[in-house]
Design an enzyme around this catalytic site. Structure first.
Site, PDB file in Angstrom:
ATOM      1  CD  GLU A 201      16.447 -18.910 -25.558  1.00  0.00           C
ATOM      2  OE1 GLU A 201      15.764 -18.142 -26.113  1.00  0.00           O
ATOM      3  OE2 GLU A 201      16.089 -20.235 -25.933  1.00  0.00           O
ATOM      4  CD  GLU A 390      13.957 -23.139 -24.257  1.00  0.00           C
ATOM      5  OE1 GLU A 390      13.415 -22.572 -25.288  1.00  0.00           O
ATOM      6  OE2 GLU A 390      13.909 -22.680 -23.165  1.00  0.00           O
TER       7      GLU A 390
END
Ligand code: PNW
Length: 484
Positions: A201, A390
């Protein structure tokens, strides 16, 4: 009395869990739950995810150097409950039991991250003599239990030495150091690790770490500084892709793990869907778009103006090095998009105050996000392999008087997201696997231990793990798919 209202089978499931799956639930036990998951494609990979700093602890053991998160968490006023991850879940010592927790779920894959400061305590130079010992032990344990490892190379725990020497990601020296570290790890682990994620991320650690100062290293840069960090991080990704290719064993796969800005058509009309695709491309210009197209969009550069990052065409070539798969973390809808007759071609609906959220205020449930994000990226960039790196939610997760955490809010969230994910795979969107965040409660960055994301509850005093009801849900989901 506490179990009043539960069927005997449910009760058996729960008590079985306290023995960690010793009483096996038959795969067909509950028709009602997880019905939607019965038609995921064969071979779909089910897993859980964690990251090094959030679970390992043992920050001063076996030659690990300090990371920016150690420094940050030990700075007054940075973490809401004044905690740090010095011991966290103590996974460093308890990993064998944790692999059994995965096995009890029936999960066949595990996404973890390698702590750069364990490998190169100074960030570069001489590796720690015990550099990868812990990960070698972990990989052996996973292999012995039939669980496939997916390794993230960078989940935000930058060696503090690189912050001190180079200013962290403000300098492309950090991007280069990252490539050297990636090469070292790929050379040594790719005999057992087939899939590497480069950077977890990009958007979040750049934004919060260098823009808002809410994550390590706690900086608040100007727009131009921030744009340069974003570019250096994207460059680090590209250099790491090349390093894994050059040093990993033949066939090693590599890709990013990005939480794309998710753009949902407010109403599913062809015009709004198209507008949401355009928005996806523009609002991810600094990461996904440049990684997959090899250039910044005109709108991104125009908006940045004189604050645009400095880069060369060679940088863009590196950033867009071909990847083998795309990792996407999807938690929440970022924008509901409406087609518009304006220059951009879309408008973003403001969120009404009444829009619900889970325990974390940022986590608005919008299960359709996990349908649209993979669908958009597959369509926009012809991506052929996607992993959900995720997805999950925090909850208050207080044990009931009988000791069980009845986290039906998490089950509600997961059931709805998995229904939408199945919608995607059934339409041929190439999602190959799903990693639930998280295996167990852990250090949730600046929220400390106040946000629990685990399928297993962790008592942070005793380090004891206890399955929540959602662990049973996930186990059933996996089992159902295994027999489908
Ligand atoms: C991810 N958002 O962070 C991280 O990869 C994990 O380390 C973290 O524990 C997990 O999600 C839960 O927070 C995100 O605001 C945090 O959209 C916030 C967002 C997305 C991802």
């Amino acid at each position: 009395m506490a179990f009043k209202g539960l069927s005997r089978r449910q009760f058996a499931g729960i008590t079985g869990w306290s023995l960690l799956g010793i009483s096996a639930l038959p795969a067909r036990s509950s028709q009602a739950q997880a019905a939607a998951s019965s038609s995921f494609p064969g071979g779909f990979l089910w897993g859980t995810a964690t990251s090094s700093y959030q679970i390992e602890g043992a920050v001063n053991e076996d030659g690990r150097g300090p990371s920016i998160w150690d420094r940050f968490a030990h700075t007054r006023g940075t973490i809401s409950d004044h905690s740090n991850a010095d011991t966290a879940t103590d996974h460093y010592h308890l990993y064998k039991g944790d692999v059994q927790l995965m096995k009890a779920l029936g999960a066949k894959a595990y996404r973890f991250s390698v702590a750069w400061p364990r490998v190169f305590p100074q960030g570069t130079g001489t590796p720690n003599p015990k550099s990868l010992d812990f990960y070698n032990r972990l990989l052996d344990e996973l292999s012995a239990n039939g669980i496939e490892p997916f390794a993230t190379l960078y989940h935000w725990d930058l060696p503090q030495a690189l912050q001190d020497r180079f200013g962290g990601w403000t300098s492309r020296d950090t991007s280069k150091a990252f490539a050297d570290y990636a090469a070292y790890v790929a050379a040594r682990l790719s005999d057992r690790v087939n899939h590497f994620f480069t950077i977890n991320e990009c958007s979040r650690h750049v934004h919060l770490g260098y823009g808002f100062g809410a994550d390590a290293p706690g900086l608040k840069l100007s727009q131009s500084g921030l744009n340069q960090v974003r570019h250096n991080v994207a460059l680090g990704h590209g250099l790491a892709v090349q390093a894994v290719r050059a040093h990993g064993r033949a066939g090693t796969r590599v890709g990013p793990a990005e939480n794309a800005v998710s753009c949902i058509p407010a109403i599913e009309t062809p015009a709004n869907i198209r507008a949401a695709e355009i928005a996806t491309r523009e609002l991810n210009a600094g990461y996904l778009t440049v990684m997959l197209e090899g250039k910044y969009t005109d709108a991104y550069l125009a908006q940045a103006g004189s604050d645009a990052p400095k880069y060369t065409t060679e940088d863009l070539r590196i950033i867009s090095s071909p990847i083998d798969f795309l990792g996407l973390s999807v938690y929440t809808p970022d924008h509901y998009v409406i087609a518009a007759d304006n220059e951009r071609g879309f408008t973003l609906a403001p969120f009404p105050k009444s829009f619900p959220h889970m325990k974390a205020a940022w986590l608005r449930p919008g299960p359709e996000a996990i349908y649209w994000v993979p669908r958009h990226v597959a369509k926009l960039w012809n991506v052929k392999s996607i992993y959900i790196t995720e997805n999950g939610t925090s909850g208050s997760d207080q044990p009931a008087p009988d000791g069980t955490v009845y986290d039906v809010d998490r089950i509600m969230y997961l059931r709805n997201y998995l229904t939408q994910l199945q919608r995607a795979t059934s339409e041929g969107v190439p999602v190959l696997g799903y990693f639930l965040w998280s295996l167990m409660d852990n250090f949730e960055w600046s929220d400390g231990y106040e946000q629990r994301f685990g399928l297993y509850r962790v008592d942070f005093d005793t380090k004891r793990r206890t399955p929540k009801l959602s662990a049973s849900f996930y186990r059933e989901t996996i089992a159902r798919n295994a027999v489908a």
